[in-house]
Design a protein around this motif. Structure first.
Motif, PDB file in Angstrom:
ATOM      1  N   HIS A 401     -75.143 -63.185  70.858  1.00 46.61           N
ATOM      2  CA  HIS A 401     -75.577 -61.811  71.131  1.00 46.61           C
ATOM      3  C   HIS A 401     -74.407 -60.851  71.305  1.00 46.61           C
ATOM      4  O   HIS A 401     -74.498 -59.874  72.052  1.00 46.61           O
ATOM      5  CB  HIS A 401     -76.515 -61.763  72.341  1.00 46.61           C
ATOM      6  N   ILE A 402     -73.302 -61.126  70.598  1.00 42.38           N
ATOM      7  CA  ILE A 402     -72.201 -60.168  70.515  1.00 42.38           C
ATOM      8  C   ILE A 402     -72.478 -59.266  69.312  1.00 42.38           C
ATOM      9  O   ILE A 402     -72.783 -59.740  68.219  1.00 42.38           O
ATOM     10  CB  ILE A 402     -70.853 -60.884  70.347  1.00 42.38           C
ATOM     11  N   VAL A 403     -72.411 -57.952  69.541  1.00 41.54           N
ATOM     12  CA  VAL A 403     -72.622 -56.994  68.461  1.00 41.54           C
ATOM     13  C   VAL A 403     -71.321 -56.880  67.670  1.00 41.54           C
ATOM     14  O   VAL A 403     -70.310 -56.394  68.192  1.00 41.54           O
ATOM     15  CB  VAL A 403     -73.035 -55.613  69.013  1.00 41.54           C
ATOM     16  N   VAL A 404     -71.326 -57.362  66.435  1.00 41.71           N
ATOM     17  CA  VAL A 404     -70.132 -57.340  65.583  1.00 41.71           C
ATOM     18  C   VAL A 404     -70.258 -56.163  64.614  1.00 41.71           C
ATOM     19  O   VAL A 404     -71.175 -56.121  63.790  1.00 41.71           O
ATOM     20  CB  VAL A 404     -69.968 -58.656  64.806  1.00 41.71           C
ATOM     21  N   VAL A 405     -69.350 -55.191  64.740  1.00 45.26           N
ATOM     22  CA  VAL A 405     -69.379 -53.999  63.886  1.00 45.26           C
ATOM     23  C   VAL A 405     -68.042 -53.917  63.149  1.00 45.26           C
ATOM     24  O   VAL A 405     -66.986 -53.864  63.781  1.00 45.26           O
ATOM     25  CB  VAL A 405     -69.601 -52.719  64.721  1.00 45.26           C
ATOM     26  N   LYS A 406     -68.088 -53.919  61.812  1.00 44.34           N
ATOM     27  CA  LYS A 406     -66.864 -53.979  61.009  1.00 44.34           C
ATOM     28  C   LYS A 406     -66.743 -52.722  60.143  1.00 44.34           C
ATOM     29  O   LYS A 406     -67.684 -52.390  59.404  1.00 44.34           O
ATOM     30  CB  LYS A 406     -66.874 -55.230  60.117  1.00 44.34           C
ATOM     31  N   PHE A 407     -65.603 -52.049  60.240  1.00 45.72           N
ATOM     32  CA  PHE A 407     -65.374 -50.812  59.505  1.00 45.72           C
ATOM     33  C   PHE A 407     -64.206 -50.971  58.533  1.00 45.72           C
ATOM     34  O   PHE A 407     -63.143 -51.458  58.910  1.00 45.72           O
ATOM     35  CB  PHE A 407     -65.043 -49.666  60.468  1.00 45.72           C
ATOM     36  N   TRP A 408     -64.435 -50.552  57.286  1.00 46.91           N
ATOM     37  CA  TRP A 408     -63.329 -50.384  56.346  1.00 46.91           C
ATOM     38  C   TRP A 408     -63.189 -48.886  56.095  1.00 46.91           C
ATOM     39  O   TRP A 408     -64.099 -48.250  55.567  1.00 46.91           O
ATOM     40  CB  TRP A 408     -63.561 -51.113  55.027  1.00 46.91           C
ATOM     41  N   LEU A 409     -62.056 -48.305  56.501  1.00 44.66           N
ATOM     42  CA  LEU A 409     -61.793 -46.887  56.300  1.00 44.66           C
ATOM     43  C   LEU A 409     -61.040 -46.718  54.992  1.00 44.66           C
ATOM     44  O   LEU A 409     -59.909 -47.224  54.845  1.00 44.66           O
ATOM     45  CB  LEU A 409     -60.993 -46.304  57.467  1.00 44.66           C
ATOM     46  N   ALA A 410     -61.680 -46.029  54.051  1.00 45.41           N
ATOM     47  CA  ALA A 410     -61.127 -45.904  52.696  1.00 45.41           C
ATOM     48  C   ALA A 410     -60.677 -44.475  52.430  1.00 45.41           C
ATOM     49  O   ALA A 410     -61.374 -43.506  52.762  1.00 45.41           O
ATOM     50  CB  ALA A 410     -62.188 -46.309  51.671  1.00 45.41           C
ATOM     51  N   ILE A 411     -59.502 -44.335  51.836  1.00 45.06           N
ATOM     52  CA  ILE A 411     -59.014 -43.046  51.343  1.00 45.06           C
ATOM     53  C   ILE A 411     -58.541 -43.232  49.908  1.00 45.06           C
ATOM     54  O   ILE A 411     -58.298 -44.350  49.462  1.00 45.06           O
ATOM     55  CB  ILE A 411     -57.868 -42.476  52.214  1.00 45.06           C
ATOM     56  N   THR A 412     -58.416 -42.134  49.198  1.00 48.79           N
ATOM     57  CA  THR A 412     -57.936 -42.209  47.823  1.00 48.79           C
ATOM     58  C   THR A 412     -56.417 -42.352  47.812  1.00 48.79           C
ATOM     59  O   THR A 412     -55.729 -42.077  48.805  1.00 48.79           O
ATOM     60  CB  THR A 412     -58.321 -40.947  47.040  1.00 48.79           C
ATOM     61  N   GLU A 413     -55.898 -42.725  46.653  1.00 48.06           N
ATOM     62  CA  GLU A 413     -54.456 -42.920  46.517  1.00 48.06           C
ATOM     63  C   GLU A 413     -53.712 -41.595  46.711  1.00 48.06           C
ATOM     64  O   GLU A 413     -52.659 -41.550  47.342  1.00 48.06           O
ATOM     65  CB  GLU A 413     -54.160 -43.517  45.148  1.00 48.06           C
ATOM     66  N   ASP A 414     -54.295 -40.512  46.185  1.00 41.87           N
ATOM     67  CA  ASP A 414     -53.655 -39.200  46.332  1.00 41.87           C
ATOM     68  C   ASP A 414     -53.650 -38.750  47.791  1.00 41.87           C
ATOM     69  O   ASP A 414     -52.657 -38.181  48.270  1.00 41.87           O
ATOM     70  CB  ASP A 414     -54.377 -38.165  45.469  1.00 41.87           C
ATOM     71  N   GLU A 415     -54.757 -38.983  48.502  1.00 37.74           N
ATOM     72  CA  GLU A 415     -54.843 -38.589  49.907  1.00 37.74           C
ATOM     73  C   GLU A 415     -53.826 -39.379  50.738  1.00 37.74           C
ATOM     74  O   GLU A 415     -53.192 -38.830  51.650  1.00 37.74           O
ATOM     75  CB  GLU A 415     -56.260 -38.833  50.433  1.00 37.74           C
ATOM     76  N   GLN A 416     -53.668 -40.657  50.423  1.00 36.84           N
ATOM     77  CA  GLN A 416     -52.694 -41.454  51.161  1.00 36.84           C
ATOM     78  C   GLN A 416     -51.283 -40.905  50.964  1.00 36.84           C
ATOM     79  O   GLN A 416     -50.493 -40.812  51.915  1.00 36.84           O
ATOM     80  CB  GLN A 416     -52.747 -42.923  50.730  1.00 36.84           C
TER      81      GLN A 416
END
Length: 510
Positions: A401-416
């Motif tokens: 009963h552990i709430v597992v929340v996984k985020f992948w934060l994506a940006i474009t190559e130009d923005e990076q």
């Protein structure tokens, strides 16, 4: 299955006195070689019937070997701290580092067997526990550990004789408890469960070794020789030259999926919209974590993403809504020497949150299938099997009963590129940009392929990935907060629907 352990093997006293000094010397020599090489760890599981001499043999191993490099764990009833986490956690954190020996008197099999013998669980529950045990053992062996499993057996007649003998002697009477007597009456039931467990978990990489427990001299010498032989054989194997096969520099996608290319990176929020929604969702997150039922669950949030994608900013918006006493942020960098001496997941296992707490990982166990894959820090076999190991790990978290929340934060190559230049030109942001960031950028395409494979292979119904379009920091932060609130709200609703009985803390051993 146990017939060979009921044949009444014995060793004469004279032979025992002759064999033991030689055996002790060889054990110490091989232990010293193991310690100096630090090539692998040795994990010894000791299980079996009451009165079969498990404790006495473990004590003797500690006497025969150097106690500085052997740790013995008597795994009795779990503590409240251990009950707050998945069942395997108490074993995960007690694993010995490379070069050391860990002895477990009682193991991850003990409580599943006891619960089944007592009728608290059904065969299906036992099977699930055995599946988890096999998965853990395979992972440990794949990580290089030497796993030795002993099962001490006595026939019903010999167990009865042993218990009576102990009870007669005033100096050993204390060893026979009410529990021992109760278990003797349940001998046939325990034997049926034991046979099933041993049959289903005696694998090629970790077989059970059945030890006849009646004669102490035979028992001690047999265990000593088996431990010596197993460590000696592994050390000899380690000395042989081996060739590591690394993944090729340019790797095609495993499944030929390009999920990141489907994201709408133009999504954004105005400053006014952002401020209003930030206030709304931070307030909601604070209320959810103060809900009376939140103390029966915990949250584990995982942040991965492109360099400069805004993970730190998103994390700060979460922690800004929480009581500082009840959360922890774990930044993950290159493993330390202590962490390299353990199985890969160990450095993450030990930070699992207690009930009522929030733990946030800034980078995580997904490094094995991302940076270690692309930079060739591990073999192709290692990162390929990591998908299954990670899914099993997260399944255990969800079952607890552990709430597992996984985020992948994506940006474009130009923005990076723009953010990299901004960091270089802003004094208080220069520490955020390193040569490694620029090197990683040169491998943009390889990382993109690895991310797509990771999401495809490890996005499950109990721990799905949330892909966050992060070209707009405002949009990304709100999406993260909103998703986190939804996941916690869903778990609290589930807890309320299950009712009060479900929420009571289980009794130890149940």
């Amino acid at each position: 299955m146990f017939e060979s352990a009921e044949l009444g093997h014995k060793i004469k006293k004279s032979e025992y006195k002759k064999e033991v000094p030689v055996l002790r010397e060889e054990l110490l020599n091989v232990q010293m070689e193991l310690t100096e090489s630090a090539a692998f760890q040795v994990i010894i599981l000791v299980g079996g019937l009451d009165g079969a001499g498990r404790g006495a043999t473990v004590n003797l191993l500690n006497e025969w070997m150097d106690p500085r490099h052997i740790q013995t764990h008597g795994m009795g009833e779990p503590t409240d701290e251990e009950l707050d986490r998945p069942m395997m956690w108490r074993f995960w954190r007690a694993l010995p580092p490379k070069g050391n020996i860990g002895v477990f008197l009682g193991s991850w099999y003990t409580w599943p067997m006891l619960n089944r013998a007592y009728g608290r669980t059904k065969d299906a529950d036992l099977e699930q526990s055995l599946d988890r045990a096999r998965s853990l053992e395979k992972m440990l062996v794949d990580e290089g550990a030497l796993l030795i499993k002993f099962w001490f057996h006595l026939s019903k007649e010999k167990q009865k004789k042993r218990l009576k003998s102990l009870e007669k002697n005033p100096f050993t009477r204390w060893k026979v408890t009410k529990r021992d007597k109760k278990h003797f009456k349940m001998y046939d039931r325990f034997r049926a469960v034991h046979e099933k467990v041993i049959r289903h978990t005696s694998t090629a990489e970790a077989p059970w070794l059945i030890i006849e427990g009646e004669d102490a001299r035979y028992r001690n010498v047999t265990v000593g020789k088996l431990v010596l032989s197993a460590i000696r054989e592994r050390l000899d194997q380690q000395a042989l030259p081996s060739r590591k096969i690394l993944a090729p520099p340019i790797m095609p996608s495993i499944d030929n999926l390009h999920l990141l290319k489907t994201l709408d990176m133009t999504q954004s929020l105005s400053k006014e919209e952002y401020r209003a929604q930030l206030k709304k969702y931070q307030g909601k997150l604070n209320r959810l974590t103060r809900d009376p039922k939140f103390k029966y669950t915990s949250v584990l949030a995982v942040f991965e993403g492109n360099d400069a994608a805004g993970k730190g900013g998103a994390i700060r918006r979460i922690t800004g809504a929480l009581d500082a006493r009840w959360y922890q942020v774990i930044p993950i960098a290159a493993p330390t020497e202590e962490e390299r001496a353990q199985p890969y997941l160990w450095r993450f296992w030990r930070h699992l949150p207690r009930k009522g707490r929030v733990t946030i990982f800034d980078r995580s166990w997904y490094g094995r299938v991302l940076v270690e894959r692309v930079e060739q820090f591990c073999t192709e076999d290692n990162w390929l099997r990591a998908y299954g190991e990670i899914n099993e790990f997260e399944a255990q978290l969800a079952r607890h009963h552990i709430v597992v929340v996984k985020f992948w934060l994506a940006i474009t190559e130009d923005e990076q590129l723009q953010r990299f230049h901004d960091r270089e030109q802003t004094g208080f942001k220069r520490f955020k940009i390193t040569d490694e960031d620029w090197r990683n950028r040169d491998k943009w395409e390889q990382y993109e392929v690895a991310v797509c494979d990771m999401v495809d292979r490890t996005s499950t119904n109990y721990a799905p990935w949330t892909l966050v379009e992060a070209n707009s920091k405002y949009f990304a932060r709100i999406k993260v907060l909103k998703t986190l609130c939804e996941k916690i709200e869903g778990k609290l609703k589930e807890l309320y629907e299950e009712g009060v009985d479900y929420l009571e803390k289980p009794k130890k051993g149940k």
